[in-house]
Write a protein that holds these residues in place. Structure first.
Motif, PDB file in Angstrom:
ATOM      1  N   VAL A  91       0.842  -1.197   0.000  1.00  0.00           N
ATOM      2  CA  VAL A  91       0.000   0.000   0.000  1.00  0.00           C
ATOM      3  C   VAL A  91       0.877   1.245   0.000  1.00  0.00           C
ATOM      4  N   LYS A  92       1.934   1.204   0.779  1.00  0.00           N
ATOM      5  CA  LYS A  92       2.840   2.343   0.849  1.00  0.00           C
ATOM      6  C   LYS A  92       3.518   2.572  -0.497  1.00  0.00           C
ATOM      7  N   SER A  93       3.899   1.486  -1.186  1.00  0.00           N
ATOM      8  CA  SER A  93       4.548   1.653  -2.476  1.00  0.00           C
ATOM      9  C   SER A  93       3.565   2.214  -3.504  1.00  0.00           C
ATOM     10  N   ASP A  94       2.271   1.868  -3.401  1.00  0.00           N
ATOM     11  CA  ASP A  94       1.261   2.453  -4.287  1.00  0.00           C
ATOM     12  C   ASP A  94       1.168   3.954  -4.056  1.00  0.00           C
ATOM     13  N   ARG A  95       1.141   4.336  -2.807  1.00  0.00           N
ATOM     14  CA  ARG A  95       1.063   5.760  -2.477  1.00  0.00           C
ATOM     15  C   ARG A  95       2.307   6.496  -2.985  1.00  0.00           C
ATOM     16  N   GLU A  96       3.470   5.888  -2.809  1.00  0.00           N
ATOM     17  CA  GLU A  96       4.702   6.509  -3.288  1.00  0.00           C
ATOM     18  C   GLU A  96       4.714   6.601  -4.809  1.00  0.00           C
ATOM     19  N   SER A  97       4.180   5.581  -5.487  1.00  0.00           N
ATOM     20  CA  SER A  97       4.116   5.608  -6.954  1.00  0.00           C
ATOM     21  C   SER A  97       3.233   6.750  -7.434  1.00  0.00           C
ATOM     22  N   ILE A  98       2.132   6.946  -6.749  1.00  0.00           N
ATOM     23  CA  ILE A  98       1.228   8.044  -7.117  1.00  0.00           C
ATOM     24  C   ILE A  98       1.934   9.376  -6.922  1.00  0.00           C
ATOM     25  N   GLU A  99       2.633   9.518  -5.803  1.00  0.00           N
ATOM     26  CA  GLU A  99       3.338  10.770  -5.538  1.00  0.00           C
ATOM     27  C   GLU A  99       4.458  11.010  -6.549  1.00  0.00           C
ATOM     28  N   LEU A 100       5.212   9.956  -6.887  1.00  0.00           N
ATOM     29  CA  LEU A 100       6.318  10.096  -7.833  1.00  0.00           C
ATOM     30  C   LEU A 100       5.846  10.380  -9.248  1.00  0.00           C
ATOM     31  N   SER A 101       4.750   9.763  -9.645  1.00  0.00           N
ATOM     32  CA  SER A 101       4.273   9.942 -11.019  1.00  0.00           C
ATOM     33  C   SER A 101       3.548  11.266 -11.198  1.00  0.00           C
ATOM     34  N   GLY A 102       3.036  11.824 -10.139  1.00  0.00           N
ATOM     35  CA  GLY A 102       2.296  13.072 -10.245  1.00  0.00           C
ATOM     36  C   GLY A 102       0.915  12.855 -10.836  1.00  0.00           C
ATOM     37  N   SER A 103       0.475  11.606 -10.915  1.00  0.00           N
ATOM     38  CA  SER A 103      -0.843  11.283 -11.463  1.00  0.00           C
ATOM     39  C   SER A 103      -1.771  10.875 -10.332  1.00  0.00           C
ATOM     40  N   LEU A 105      -4.739   8.167  -8.889  1.00  0.00           N
ATOM     41  CA  LEU A 105      -4.917   6.724  -8.892  1.00  0.00           C
ATOM     42  C   LEU A 105      -5.788   6.287 -10.072  1.00  0.00           C
ATOM     43  N   ASP A 106      -6.792   7.086 -10.417  1.00  0.00           N
ATOM     44  CA  ASP A 106      -7.672   6.748 -11.544  1.00  0.00           C
ATOM     45  C   ASP A 106      -6.902   6.716 -12.859  1.00  0.00           C
ATOM     46  N   VAL A 107      -5.989   7.648 -13.056  1.00  0.00           N
ATOM     47  CA  VAL A 107      -5.182   7.684 -14.287  1.00  0.00           C
ATOM     48  C   VAL A 107      -4.300   6.442 -14.374  1.00  0.00           C
ATOM     49  N   ALA A 112      -3.227   1.070 -16.659  1.00  0.00           N
ATOM     50  CA  ALA A 112      -3.014  -0.360 -16.430  1.00  0.00           C
ATOM     51  C   ALA A 112      -4.040  -1.184 -17.195  1.00  0.00           C
ATOM     52  N   GLN A 113      -5.302  -0.748 -17.213  1.00  0.00           N
ATOM     53  CA  GLN A 113      -6.335  -1.443 -17.978  1.00  0.00           C
ATOM     54  C   GLN A 113      -6.011  -1.435 -19.471  1.00  0.00           C
ATOM     55  N   ASP A 114      -5.532  -0.276 -19.982  1.00  0.00           N
ATOM     56  CA  ASP A 114      -5.152  -0.188 -21.398  1.00  0.00           C
ATOM     57  C   ASP A 114      -4.045  -1.183 -21.727  1.00  0.00           C
TER      58      ASP A 114
END
Length: 143
Positions: A91-103, A105-107, A112-114
């Motif tokens: 969960v923490k890595s998901d949060r960090e990924s969101i912060e790093l990507s600047g996107s 969660l929906d994006v 990922a679906q694409d």
């Protein structure tokens, strides 16, 4: 005899096992060697003399049973804590990924679906010629 000498012997033996320098190793392993408990009991024979040999053997077994059941519970709890820690790390890595990507969660989910749908499309097109080949092979077997 049991209440006056053997119970204090068991309590002292339990205390000495917990203070042993290898206790941490035994705790991680989940068991205590019988020889170690026997070695710890040997000097206690002088402190608690006059007991039959079966009382000392009983004290050793009682300490082993007590610690082994306690260590099994501790290992089970440790596994549960480790599993929850792994989940928190994900969960923490998901949060960090969101912060790093600047996107948002929906994006990330849409992207990922694409990617998954592209892979599924590629797999179905690659497996389609094999399916047609299989049909032709089956037909040649029939004829």
């Amino acid at each position: 005899l049991m209440a006056e000498r053997n119970t204090p012997l068991i309590c002292e033996l339990i205390k000495r096992v917990s203070q042993h320098s290898d206790f941490g190793i035994w705790q991680r392993r989940g068991s205590i060697p019988k020889k170690a408990v026997m070695d710890l009991c040997t000097p206690l024979r002088e402190i608690y003399p006059g007991q039959p040999g079966r009382f000392y053997a009983s004290a050793i077994l009682m300490v082993l049973y007590t610690y082994e059941s306690w260590l099994a519970i501790q290992q089970n709890l440790r596994r549960r804590i480790d599993g929850k820690q792994r989940w928190l790390d994900v969960v923490k890595s998901d949060r960090e990924s969101i912060e790093l990507s600047g996107s948002s969660l929906d994006v990330i989910k849409r992207r990922a679906q694409d990617i998954l749908s592209e892979l599924n499309t590629e797999q179905s097109t690659q497996s389609a010629p094999n399916a047609n080949l299989q049909i032709w092979e089956n037909m040649s077997i029939v004829y």
